[in-house]
Design a protein around this motif. Structure first.
Motif, PDB file in Angstrom:
ATOM      1  N   UNK A 138       0.826  -1.217   0.000  1.00  0.00           N
ATOM      2  CA  UNK A 138       0.000   0.000   0.000  1.00  0.00           C
ATOM      3  C   UNK A 138       0.855   1.260   0.000  1.00  0.00           C
ATOM      4  N   UNK A 139       1.948   1.228   0.732  1.00  0.00           N
ATOM      5  CA  UNK A 139       2.714   2.467   0.909  1.00  0.00           C
ATOM      6  C   UNK A 139       3.772   2.680  -0.151  1.00  0.00           C
ATOM      7  N   UNK A 174      -8.052  -1.586   8.734  1.00  0.00           N
ATOM      8  CA  UNK A 174      -6.697  -1.664   8.177  1.00  0.00           C
ATOM      9  C   UNK A 174      -6.655  -1.092   6.764  1.00  0.00           C
ATOM     10  N   UNK A 175      -7.670  -1.413   5.962  1.00  0.00           N
ATOM     11  CA  UNK A 175      -7.702  -0.872   4.591  1.00  0.00           C
ATOM     12  C   UNK A 175      -7.669   0.653   4.650  1.00  0.00           C
ATOM     13  N   UNK A 176      -8.525   1.199   5.496  1.00  0.00           N
ATOM     14  CA  UNK A 176      -8.604   2.671   5.566  1.00  0.00           C
ATOM     15  C   UNK A 176      -7.294   3.257   6.079  1.00  0.00           C
ATOM     16  N   UNK A 178      -4.304   2.001   5.804  1.00  0.00           N
ATOM     17  CA  UNK A 178      -3.195   1.844   4.849  1.00  0.00           C
ATOM     18  C   UNK A 178      -3.320   2.786   3.659  1.00  0.00           C
ATOM     19  N   UNK A 179      -4.553   3.066   3.224  1.00  0.00           N
ATOM     20  CA  UNK A 179      -4.708   3.832   1.980  1.00  0.00           C
ATOM     21  C   UNK A 179      -5.055   5.303   2.208  1.00  0.00           C
ATOM     22  N   UNK A 180      -5.564   5.633   3.415  1.00  0.00           N
ATOM     23  CA  UNK A 180      -6.178   6.959   3.601  1.00  0.00           C
ATOM     24  C   UNK A 180      -5.225   8.119   3.317  1.00  0.00           C
ATOM     25  N   UNK A 181      -3.929   7.900   3.429  1.00  0.00           N
ATOM     26  CA  UNK A 181      -3.003   9.006   3.206  1.00  0.00           C
ATOM     27  C   UNK A 181      -3.090   9.590   1.809  1.00  0.00           C
ATOM     28  N   UNK A 212     -15.986  -4.832  -0.912  1.00  0.00           N
ATOM     29  CA  UNK A 212     -15.522  -4.168  -2.135  1.00  0.00           C
ATOM     30  C   UNK A 212     -15.341  -2.681  -1.836  1.00  0.00           C
ATOM     31  N   UNK A 213     -14.177  -2.165  -2.165  1.00  0.00           N
ATOM     32  CA  UNK A 213     -13.884  -0.745  -1.960  1.00  0.00           C
ATOM     33  C   UNK A 213     -13.623  -0.067  -3.299  1.00  0.00           C
ATOM     34  N   UNK A 214     -14.052   1.172  -3.375  1.00  0.00           N
ATOM     35  CA  UNK A 214     -13.621   2.015  -4.483  1.00  0.00           C
ATOM     36  C   UNK A 214     -12.477   2.884  -3.967  1.00  0.00           C
ATOM     37  N   UNK A 215     -11.389   2.928  -4.714  1.00  0.00           N
ATOM     38  CA  UNK A 215     -10.232   3.746  -4.338  1.00  0.00           C
ATOM     39  C   UNK A 215     -10.069   4.856  -5.362  1.00  0.00           C
ATOM     40  N   UNK A 216      -9.830   6.072  -4.871  1.00  0.00           N
ATOM     41  CA  UNK A 216      -9.542   7.182  -5.777  1.00  0.00           C
ATOM     42  C   UNK A 216      -8.317   7.930  -5.292  1.00  0.00           C
ATOM     43  N   UNK A 217      -7.281   7.920  -6.102  1.00  0.00           N
ATOM     44  CA  UNK A 217      -6.039   8.586  -5.699  1.00  0.00           C
ATOM     45  C   UNK A 217      -6.245  10.095  -5.805  1.00  0.00           C
TER      46      UNK A 217
END
Ligand SMILES: C[S@@+](CC[C@H](N)C(=O)[O-])C[C@H]1O[C@@H](n2cnc3c(N)ncnc32)[C@H](O)[C@@H]1O
Length: 221
Positions: A138-139, A174-176, A178-181, A212-217
């Motif tokens: 993730x990082x 954990x998902x949030x 790891x990705x929230x940054x 299921x998650x939607x991720x948006x960078x």
């Protein structure tokens, strides 16, 4: 999991994670992302997933990466495709039509390799990794994807003490974390799947959900 673990799984054909059809939750949720035709979709830890063929059939281009040469070669052979190959610092690239699959280590891909990827699809990739590698995944790896990249992430959640991974349980918190940054994380669906997974029940797992998650960078500041 070290590379030998996965090489051995592929050599012995112990690939229970492989599905003989595209992931139903991909078909259900991908259209809402509105990924433009012709865009490139990154598929990390790709195996020989039929999701890659589905993306190509939707008019998308695919960049997959997979550690096992057997998996890469089976993917093309099973579709009757004869890929062109070339070497780069990332590994051996196999390309046929809209699908390019790198036989190499996902963690070796840099920003240049991923620059064209407008989208990412993770099924059985994050959850295939133990915690220290999930941190790197993730990082380090996701951080190399371009701003405004978006995608779907599909995870499993179960009481981790009831069974060893992989697949590992990766809770929503954990998902949030790891990705929230760098990414906006939206939960699209949470579904109880224990009844459809007798293998988990046989191993003594008492609760099993897929999420299921939607991720948006986010755009760079
Ligand atoms: C659980 S399987 C999932 C495959 C695929 N996503 C699917 O849905 O069928 C995980 C895959 O990741 C591959 N893999 C593990 N570590 C990797 C790495 N560092 N780089 C590339 N592939 C890797 C393994 O060989 C294995 O095929």
């Amino acid at each position: 999991m070290n590379p030998d673990f996965w090489h051995q799984r592929w050599r012995e054909g112990r690939i229970g994670f492989h599905q003989d059809r595209p992931t139903p939750l991909l078909l259900k949720h991908w259209p809402a992302l509105g990924v433009a035709p012709g865009s490139r979709v990154f598929v990390p830890l790709a195996g020989k997933s039929l999701d890659m063929a589905w993306f190509a059939a939707q008019g998308l281009r695919v960049l997959g990466v997979e550690l096992s040469r057997l998996a890469v070669e089976q993917f093309f052979a099973e579709r009757g495709l004869q890929p062109e190959t070339r070497e780069s610092r990332y590994g051996t690239h196999y390309r046929a039509g809209a699908i390019e699959l790198i036989h190499g280590d996902a963690f070796g891909l840099d920003e240049a390799a991923l620059a064209e990827c407008a989208a990412v699809f993770d099924r059985a990739a994050l959850i295939a990794l133990p915690p220290p590698l999930r941190q790197r995944y993730a990082h380090e790896l996701y951080r190399r994807l371009p701003p405004r990249c978006q995608g779907l992430l599909i995870t499993l959640e179960y009481p981790q003490h009831e069974k060893d991974g992989p697949p590992f349980s990766v809770p929503e918190g954990e998902v949030r974390a790891r990705y929230a940054g760098d990414w906006d994380v939206e939960t699209l669906e949470r579904r109880d799947i224990l009844a459809q997974q007798p293998g988990f029940r046989d191993e003594g797992v008492t609760a099993l959900e897929t999420v299921v998650y939607r991720l948006r960078r986010r755009a760079a500041p």
